[in-house]
Design a protein around this motif. Sequence first.
Motif, mmCIF file in Angstrom:
data_model
loop_
_atom_site.group_PDB
_atom_site.id
_atom_site.type_symbol
_atom_site.label_atom_id
_atom_site.label_comp_id
_atom_site.label_asym_id
_atom_site.label_seq_id
_atom_site.Cartn_x
_atom_site.Cartn_y
_atom_site.Cartn_z
ATOM 1 N N LEU A 284 0.820 -1.213 0.000
ATOM 2 C CA LEU A 284 0.000 0.000 0.000
ATOM 3 C C LEU A 284 0.855 1.266 0.000
ATOM 4 C CD1 LEU A 284 -2.788 -0.982 2.568
ATOM 5 C CD2 LEU A 284 -2.929 -0.989 0.066
ATOM 6 N N ALA A 285 2.147 1.111 0.285
ATOM 7 C CA ALA A 285 3.041 2.272 0.322
ATOM 8 C C ALA A 285 3.668 2.576 -1.029
ATOM 9 C CB ALA A 285 4.138 2.058 1.363
ATOM 10 N N LEU A 286 3.316 1.810 -2.068
ATOM 11 C CA LEU A 286 3.858 2.065 -3.397
ATOM 12 C C LEU A 286 3.124 3.238 -4.046
ATOM 13 C CD1 LEU A 286 4.159 -1.612 -4.678
ATOM 14 C CD2 LEU A 286 5.986 -0.154 -3.797
ATOM 15 N N MET A 287 3.836 3.973 -4.870
ATOM 16 C CA MET A 287 3.271 5.162 -5.500
ATOM 17 C C MET A 287 2.507 4.783 -6.769
ATOM 18 S SD MET A 287 6.394 7.892 -4.963
ATOM 19 C CE MET A 287 5.419 9.304 -5.499
ATOM 20 N N ASP A 288 1.462 3.967 -6.577
ATOM 21 C CA ASP A 288 0.560 3.645 -7.666
ATOM 22 C C ASP A 288 -0.862 3.619 -7.128
ATOM 23 O OD1 ASP A 288 0.237 1.221 -6.341
ATOM 24 O OD2 ASP A 288 1.650 0.172 -7.614
ATOM 25 N N ALA A 289 -1.813 3.480 -8.024
ATOM 26 C CA ALA A 289 -3.215 3.582 -7.626
ATOM 27 C C ALA A 289 -3.771 2.285 -7.070
ATOM 28 C CB ALA A 289 -4.057 4.018 -8.830
ATOM 29 N N SER A 290 -3.030 1.198 -7.172
ATOM 30 C CA SER A 290 -3.548 -0.099 -6.746
ATOM 31 C C SER A 290 -3.602 -0.185 -5.223
ATOM 32 C CB SER A 290 -2.664 -1.222 -7.295
ATOM 33 O OG SER A 290 -3.065 -2.470 -6.773
ATOM 34 N N SER A 291 -4.705 -0.767 -4.711
ATOM 35 C CA SER A 291 -4.845 -1.009 -3.282
ATOM 36 C C SER A 291 -4.755 -2.493 -2.973
ATOM 37 C CB SER A 291 -6.181 -0.449 -2.778
ATOM 38 O OG SER A 291 -7.257 -0.981 -3.540
ATOM 39 N N SER A 292 -4.207 -3.261 -3.891
ATOM 40 C CA SER A 292 -4.037 -4.693 -3.698
ATOM 41 C C SER A 292 -2.858 -4.958 -2.756
ATOM 42 C CB SER A 292 -3.799 -5.382 -5.048
ATOM 43 O OG SER A 292 -3.469 -6.737 -4.862
ATOM 44 N N LEU A 293 -3.010 -5.999 -1.935
ATOM 45 C CA LEU A 293 -1.945 -6.356 -0.992
ATOM 46 C C LEU A 293 -0.930 -7.301 -1.604
ATOM 47 C CD1 LEU A 293 -3.980 -6.884 2.307
ATOM 48 C CD2 LEU A 293 -2.890 -4.808 1.462
ATOM 49 N N THR A 294 -1.220 -7.834 -2.772
ATOM 50 C CA THR A 294 -0.301 -8.767 -3.430
ATOM 51 C C THR A 294 0.077 -8.213 -4.798
ATOM 52 O OG1 THR A 294 -2.154 -10.031 -4.342
ATOM 53 C CG2 THR A 294 -1.244 -10.759 -2.230
ATOM 54 N N ARG A 295 1.307 -8.454 -5.191
ATOM 55 C CA ARG A 295 1.796 -8.008 -6.492
ATOM 56 C C ARG A 295 2.494 -9.173 -7.194
ATOM 57 N NH1 ARG A 295 1.564 -2.300 -6.505
ATOM 58 N NH2 ARG A 295 -0.049 -1.863 -4.949
ATOM 59 N N SER A 296 2.312 -9.247 -8.490
ATOM 60 C CA SER A 296 2.972 -10.278 -9.274
ATOM 61 C C SER A 296 4.458 -9.980 -9.383
ATOM 62 C CB SER A 296 2.344 -10.358 -10.665
ATOM 63 O OG SER A 296 3.101 -11.191 -11.515
ATOM 64 N N SER A 297 5.240 -11.036 -9.409
ATOM 65 C CA SER A 297 6.694 -10.854 -9.527
ATOM 66 C C SER A 297 7.077 -10.289 -10.885
ATOM 67 C CB SER A 297 7.410 -12.188 -9.296
ATOM 68 O OG SER A 297 6.965 -13.150 -10.245
ATOM 69 N N GLU A 298 6.195 -10.448 -11.875
ATOM 70 C CA GLU A 298 6.489 -9.937 -13.214
ATOM 71 C C GLU A 298 6.029 -8.502 -13.408
ATOM 72 O OE1 GLU A 298 4.685 -12.582 -15.944
ATOM 73 O OE2 GLU A 298 5.966 -14.302 -15.442
ATOM 74 N N SER A 299 5.198 -8.000 -12.516
ATOM 75 C CA SER A 299 4.670 -6.643 -12.676
ATOM 76 C C SER A 299 5.677 -5.614 -12.194
ATOM 77 C CB SER A 299 3.356 -6.483 -11.899
ATOM 78 O OG SER A 299 3.584 -6.656 -10.511
#
Length: 960
Positions: A672-687
């Motif tokens: 949630l501390a990333l500077m993007d609009a996503s509020s997802s708690l999980t991120r793909s390793s390829e993203s």
Amino acid sequence: ARGFSVPLQRPADCGADHYFDSSRLACVPCGAHQRQSAGGSSCECEPGYRLVSSNGGFSVTCEKCPENMSGVTQDGWNCITCPKGLTSKGNCKCPNNEILVERSVDGVLLSEALCVRCNGSEQSFSASDASGSRCVRCQKTFIQVSKSCDCNSPNILTGGLCFLAREGLPPKGVAAVRFAQLGITLASAWFLKNLQSSAFACWLYSNLTACQALGNMCVMNMNSLSTSSTDACGLFQYIFVSTARVGIIHSIPYWRHNLPWLYYSDQPGLASQVLEKNHFPTTFTFKGTDKDVKLKFIAASFDAAGNFLKWQSLEGGLLQLCPDTQTKLNAAYVFGTTYQQNCKIPVSKILLDFANPVFYDLFLEYNGGNGQQHLWAVPVLNLNLQYNEKFVNQGSNMNNWLLTRRFFLVDALSGKEDDLGKPPRVIRIASKITISIHLVSHTQRGTIYPPLITVAYTDVLIQNPETQSVMVSFSVSYEMNQREAQIQTDIALGVLGGLAVLWSLLKTAGWKRRTGSSIIDLQTVFKFLLFYAGDLANVFFIITVGTGIYWLVFFKAQQFVSVLLPLPSQEEDFVTYLACAFSLKALQFLHLLVSQLAVDIFFIDWERPKGKVLKAVEGEGVTKSAAAPVSIWRTYFIANEWNEIQTVRKINPLFQVLAVLFFLEVVGFSNLALMDASSSLTRSSESYVAPWSRILRFGVSAALWVAIAILQVIFFAVIYERFVEDKISQFVDLCCVSNISVFLLSHNCFGHYIHGRSVHGHADTNMEEMNMNLKREAENLCSQRGLLPNTDGQTFQISISRKMRLNYDWIHETLTRKHGPARLLDSSANTFEQRTRAYNAMNKFLSSFIDHVHKEIDYIVKDKLLLERILGMEFMEPIEKSIFYNDEGHSFTDVLYYGNETTLLIFDILFFSVVDLASQSFVLAAILTYLQQEIFRFIRNTLGQKNLASKTLVDQRFLI
């Protein structure tokens, strides 16, 4: 062991009489009368020798040509007579405008080569081509100007074109390129060949490619303008001004017919109008089905000669020089995602991949109201642009900016000083490209201003391309006007800071009342500053936590874009506030620690001797009866229990740290501390992983700290302390069972009292009687435990008179004159007896004080007023009698960790956050936070033991 080593040889290492054998990966000598070919991978015959056979490599056989046929045909297989001389390679040559003929029409080899002149008369208008092998129609400007294929004086021949000398032609251009960073100016071969001809063709014939080529040369010169120079940009401006009557394109006054759009205008203040007057006609959303989260950038691309190449989307990494996966490259254009890419690229790779520059006009695509696709021109801020040899785009004042349109990534063309195939002397690279998206103020529908692309170029002097490298970066940033937020923060800081001053003054007044002093001295001022440091730390903490949670909630949860995160440069005030909060809170924590380590404490033993015993009198040989001694073990037991609860907290510090770390790193709240609009708690390793926002990192971690701490406090207060173990209440009960009261002074004339006098009269008894006493108490067969009859109040805040304090100090001085015996058996008898008498005197004095024996230093018991409880001070000064205030909340924990949980928790949060902001690692912050907790707990326990032993005569060796 068998070796598998071979020598390293490169084609460039082979000499003129060797070639590089690709099968051996080594240099091999050529045969007789042979030399290395142009490619370096085979041999060829020397001049004057013809090929007899050739199978590639060294399988070449050469034969010398006879004296009367010294020339060699173009294919190298035959000898031929050359009437007009030989080239350096041994082939026949012909004068200009003549072509070489070696074979007849049917392919038969001539014995003597012919030089046939091309017919340049009006019927043919032919001239030899560049290779000198064919007659072709001469360039149309020659025909238009001279009605022939010659461009004789006074006509002007430049760039392979012929122009009629007349008035009004553009002035003679300066074919030089200025590399300001290196401080050098080069005569560019490309400019020498094409600058003047492009300017003439553009001005005279409105030739589209010539105008584009002239514009490209201006861009290669960094769009720099000078009122006294006729360089590429000077010629472009000359034509731009001279063609004012031609008309404009798409109603854009800076885009003339037939000319590329290079500049907006040098009108002061125009940049701010371009960037902030008009809104981009599309709204953007983060959530919902009607979301438009892609920035559809599209670029019109041109080559250096001015030819239009194609429309190109920026997706796929068109402007990103650093290699990466397609998914991560395309993430740069997801709206709301702050993108940053940095890498170091070898100069050799740049020269290989960008031999020919490509120029871009950038647009942002959007849907019009009628379904038609439209383009919005994206302005360019070239940081290397100079106006009259001064950089004008360096400052933050956009009123002085000169916006442009066209840009390139790599220019390896203008830095060439010749056309002989040598590498350029200087190349120019777009080392920093930033696309800035600015949100319209007070928008609720996701409206933005036109984007701005900022380009900074780096000039590289080519020395050793294999070892040289260039650092390049590409970023997309989103920003909004933070002025209003800053004003609101300043207002909150001013208001809360003013309230903190008043609160600190009240604390200082209360402290003065509790110390029994009414004089404002240097100590008072110092104490006020310490109180103010703690309160101001709370103010900064509230502001930073509020700011962090505000941006976390409103940025991540918004549907239509209304707020954007502050840029890293705009976070400096926030970081300063956080640093101030931590520094001031650390000062308050140390002040608290020192205060707790200096409290006066004494354990009042109410136990009385049971009967008498016979005791031998030393030296007299007789025995006398004496009162039975009272056991000291109960006092030691209470002292150890007090020592154990000194660092007990309302939460479990280890669980707190592990829980915060678990939610951040395992559950994924850190995303949630990333500077993007996503509020997802999980991120793909390829993203693509956006950069961290320092405000969001603090907001997420602080929110977790506070939430988990609140849950812990509720759990311990409602469940654990009620059904499992309540160490504070148990200590009060233990004092009553042990028949020992606790008298402690945290200030000179203020402190706390725990009434532990047993309702059974004795506590030093056997197990059976102890159980019987507890049973009687459970069945209400005895009086209540309270200090006053028929009450249960055992804990009090006490405000003692000065006379009481003087008596206490007089006895205490004797008690603490020595620090206790170093050993139990070898201590001085006189010292031991003196300390024993002092201890007994203090015990007797305090017990008689509690029993109202001393009327001149008596006390009264009363309830505190509500306002006194709120302000934490006492309105009534104990002049003649001390005052015992009923206390139902165990306020004696103020001298323990337990009663200062808020201060400790805020200090832990700030320590964790400061370490995290410095290291960008939640794991390291958690480890160091736990270590500092343990270190300060050890210091508090160790020094607390020493103070306890010093003030109560309990030997430190019995504190375990």
